[in-house]
Motif scaffolding. Structure first.
Motif, PDB file in Angstrom:
ATOM      1  N   CYS A  98     -12.809 -11.996  -6.496  1.00 34.70           N
ATOM      2  CA  CYS A  98     -14.029 -11.255  -6.820  1.00 34.70           C
ATOM      3  C   CYS A  98     -13.722  -9.785  -7.081  1.00 34.70           C
ATOM      4  O   CYS A  98     -12.606  -9.326  -6.852  1.00 34.70           O
ATOM      5  N   LYS A  99     -14.746  -9.090  -7.581  1.00 29.46           N
ATOM      6  CA  LYS A  99     -14.634  -7.655  -7.849  1.00 29.46           C
ATOM      7  C   LYS A  99     -15.719  -6.928  -7.074  1.00 29.46           C
ATOM      8  O   LYS A  99     -16.807  -7.465  -6.867  1.00 29.46           O
ATOM      9  N   ILE A 100     -15.389  -5.697  -6.653  1.00 32.39           N
ATOM     10  CA  ILE A 100     -16.275  -4.942  -5.777  1.00 32.39           C
ATOM     11  C   ILE A 100     -16.371  -3.486  -6.224  1.00 32.39           C
ATOM     12  O   ILE A 100     -15.388  -2.906  -6.678  1.00 32.39           O
ATOM     13  N   TYR A 101     -17.595  -2.934  -6.112  1.00 30.88           N
ATOM     14  CA  TYR A 101     -17.777  -1.489  -6.229  1.00 30.88           C
ATOM     15  C   TYR A 101     -17.507  -0.932  -4.836  1.00 30.88           C
ATOM     16  O   TYR A 101     -18.160  -1.339  -3.871  1.00 30.88           O
ATOM     17  N   ILE A 102     -16.558  -0.030  -4.715  1.00 29.60           N
ATOM     18  CA  ILE A 102     -16.133   0.481  -3.415  1.00 29.60           C
ATOM     19  C   ILE A 102     -17.026   1.635  -2.977  1.00 29.60           C
ATOM     20  O   ILE A 102     -17.216   2.596  -3.717  1.00 29.60           O
ATOM     21  N   ASP A 103     -17.565   1.523  -1.758  1.00 24.27           N
ATOM     22  CA  ASP A 103     -18.436   2.572  -1.205  1.00 24.27           C
ATOM     23  C   ASP A 103     -17.655   3.803  -0.762  1.00 24.27           C
ATOM     24  O   ASP A 103     -18.103   4.922  -0.957  1.00 24.27           O
ATOM     25  N   ASN A 104     -16.503   3.588  -0.118  1.00 20.97           N
ATOM     26  CA  ASN A 104     -15.793   4.689   0.516  1.00 20.97           C
ATOM     27  C   ASN A 104     -14.285   4.519   0.292  1.00 20.97           C
ATOM     28  O   ASN A 104     -13.648   3.720   0.983  1.00 20.97           O
ATOM     29  N   LEU A 105     -13.741   5.278  -0.631  1.00 18.71           N
ATOM     30  CA  LEU A 105     -12.315   5.154  -0.954  1.00 18.71           C
ATOM     31  C   LEU A 105     -11.399   5.480   0.226  1.00 18.71           C
ATOM     32  O   LEU A 105     -10.271   4.999   0.281  1.00 18.71           O
ATOM     33  N   SER A 106     -11.886   6.245   1.182  1.00 22.83           N
ATOM     34  CA  SER A 106     -11.037   6.583   2.331  1.00 22.83           C
ATOM     35  C   SER A 106     -10.715   5.354   3.183  1.00 22.83           C
ATOM     36  O   SER A 106      -9.748   5.358   3.945  1.00 22.83           O
ATOM     37  N   GLU A 107     -11.486   4.279   3.055  1.00 24.83           N
ATOM     38  CA  GLU A 107     -11.188   3.044   3.794  1.00 24.83           C
ATOM     39  C   GLU A 107      -9.868   2.422   3.342  1.00 24.83           C
ATOM     40  O   GLU A 107      -9.237   1.681   4.091  1.00 24.83           O
ATOM     41  N   LEU A 108      -9.438   2.761   2.148  1.00 24.26           N
ATOM     42  CA  LEU A 108      -8.152   2.250   1.647  1.00 24.26           C
ATOM     43  C   LEU A 108      -6.993   2.744   2.510  1.00 24.26           C
ATOM     44  O   LEU A 108      -5.960   2.082   2.603  1.00 24.26           O
ATOM     45  N   ASP A 109      -7.178   3.896   3.160  1.00 23.24           N
ATOM     46  CA  ASP A 109      -6.126   4.463   4.005  1.00 23.24           C
ATOM     47  C   ASP A 109      -5.788   3.566   5.194  1.00 23.24           C
ATOM     48  O   ASP A 109      -4.687   3.632   5.734  1.00 23.24           O
ATOM     49  N   SER A 110      -6.733   2.716   5.606  1.00 20.44           N
ATOM     50  CA  SER A 110      -6.498   1.838   6.750  1.00 20.44           C
ATOM     51  C   SER A 110      -5.813   0.527   6.338  1.00 20.44           C
ATOM     52  O   SER A 110      -5.446  -0.273   7.195  1.00 20.44           O
ATOM     53  N   LEU A 111      -5.624   0.326   5.041  1.00 18.87           N
ATOM     54  CA  LEU A 111      -4.976  -0.889   4.544  1.00 18.87           C
ATOM     55  C   LEU A 111      -3.471  -0.684   4.429  1.00 18.87           C
ATOM     56  O   LEU A 111      -2.969   0.424   4.540  1.00 18.87           O
ATOM     57  N   LEU A 112      -2.764  -1.763   4.201  1.00 15.79           N
ATOM     58  CA  LEU A 112      -1.302  -1.739   4.185  1.00 15.79           C
ATOM     59  C   LEU A 112      -0.734  -1.602   2.778  1.00 15.79           C
ATOM     60  O   LEU A 112      -1.284  -2.166   1.829  1.00 15.79           O
ATOM     61  N   SER A 113       0.381  -0.908   2.668  1.00 12.69           N
ATOM     62  CA  SER A 113       1.148  -0.902   1.418  1.00 12.69           C
ATOM     63  C   SER A 113       1.875  -2.248   1.338  1.00 12.69           C
ATOM     64  O   SER A 113       1.907  -3.008   2.321  1.00 12.69           O
ATOM     65  N   LEU A 114       2.489  -2.546   0.213  1.00  9.14           N
ATOM     66  CA  LEU A 114       3.238  -3.791   0.066  1.00  9.14           C
ATOM     67  C   LEU A 114       4.345  -3.876   1.114  1.00  9.14           C
ATOM     68  O   LEU A 114       4.510  -4.904   1.779  1.00  9.14           O
ATOM     69  N   GLU A 115       5.078  -2.792   1.296  1.00  8.84           N
ATOM     70  CA  GLU A 115       6.173  -2.785   2.267  1.00  8.84           C
ATOM     71  C   GLU A 115       5.646  -3.022   3.688  1.00  8.84           C
ATOM     72  O   GLU A 115       6.205  -3.827   4.442  1.00  8.84           O
ATOM     73  N   ASP A 116       4.554  -2.346   4.041  1.00 11.10           N
ATOM     74  CA  ASP A 116       3.975  -2.523   5.377  1.00 11.10           C
ATOM     75  C   ASP A 116       3.441  -3.946   5.558  1.00 11.10           C
ATOM     76  O   ASP A 116       3.567  -4.530   6.632  1.00 11.10           O
ATOM     77  N   TYR A 117       2.840  -4.494   4.503  1.00  6.27           N
ATOM     78  CA  TYR A 117       2.334  -5.873   4.578  1.00  6.27           C
ATOM     79  C   TYR A 117       3.480  -6.857   4.782  1.00  6.27           C
ATOM     80  O   TYR A 117       3.383  -7.771   5.609  1.00  6.27           O
ATOM     81  N   GLU A 118       4.574  -6.680   4.056  1.00  3.79           N
ATOM     82  CA  GLU A 118       5.717  -7.581   4.206  1.00  3.79           C
ATOM     83  C   GLU A 118       6.287  -7.503   5.623  1.00  3.79           C
ATOM     84  O   GLU A 118       6.643  -8.527   6.207  1.00  3.79           O
ATOM     85  N   ASP A 119       6.347  -6.290   6.198  1.00  5.60           N
ATOM     86  CA  ASP A 119       6.808  -6.138   7.581  1.00  5.60           C
ATOM     87  C   ASP A 119       5.844  -6.831   8.545  1.00  5.60           C
ATOM     88  O   ASP A 119       6.262  -7.536   9.466  1.00  5.60           O
ATOM     89  N   TYR A 120       4.553  -6.633   8.340  1.00  4.44           N
ATOM     90  CA  TYR A 120       3.531  -7.257   9.183  1.00  4.44           C
ATOM     91  C   TYR A 120       3.637  -8.778   9.107  1.00  4.44           C
ATOM     92  O   TYR A 120       3.591  -9.471  10.121  1.00  4.44           O
ATOM     93  N   GLU A 121       3.785  -9.262   7.897  1.00  2.00           N
ATOM     94  CA  GLU A 121       3.867 -10.697   7.645  1.00  2.00           C
ATOM     95  C   GLU A 121       5.063 -11.308   8.390  1.00  2.00           C
ATOM     96  O   GLU A 121       4.947 -12.346   9.025  1.00  2.00           O
TER      97      GLU A 121
END
Length: 143
Positions: A98-121
């Motif tokens: 799906c596609k979303i209109y984002i309310d608050n771009l600062s919430e992206l800061d709490s998400l993982l980069s690809l490298e961080d996601y791979e480490d988490y995984e």
């Protein structure tokens, strides 16, 4: 220019300006196995981390989809209705959900980069705690 971020619940979001495209990661699709149904409604408002839909697998497993960010879902990938194999073969491409209109771009800061996601995984797989299944029909009020 776009940015891709990942969640600890194995969704990805590709962001261009204030809009995002959401899907599941390739690793999640491999874990789920053959996906036969995706249920997400367009025109829904959601908060970050809120359940926005579900995925059903060939074996009858049900897994929730969570919003990576708050906003309004404005489009659902109708190509999945015609060819569900897109999510099985290209979950991080044409198999987007799906596609979303984002309310608050600062919430992206709490998400993982690809490298961080791979480490988490890797850590999560080592702990044996990967993508808990939900009993969708017992938890219908959550959705």
């Amino acid at each position: 220019m776009s940015t891709v971020k990942y969640t600890t619940t194995h969704e990805w979001i590709e962001v261009v300006d204030t809009e995002g495209t959401i899907g599941i990661t390739e690793r999640a699709q491999l874990f789920y196995g053959e996906i036969v149904f995706v249920d997400v409604s367009s025109s829904q408002e959601c908060e970050q981390g809120e359940i926005i839909g579900r995925i059903e697998t060939e074996t009858g497993g049900n897994f929730y989809l969570y919003a990576p960010v708050a906003g309004e879902i404005y489009e659902v990938n109708t190509a999945l209705e015609e060819d569900i194999q897109l999510i099985n073969s290209l979950p991080e491409g044409d198999g987007w959900i799906c596609k979303i209109y984002i309310d608050n771009l600062s919430e992206l800061d709490s998400l993982l980069s690809l490298e961080d996601y791979e480490d988490y995984e890797e850590d999560e797989l080592d702990e044996g705690e990967y993508l808990p299944e939900t009993d969708f029909y017992e938890n219908i009020d959550d959705y």
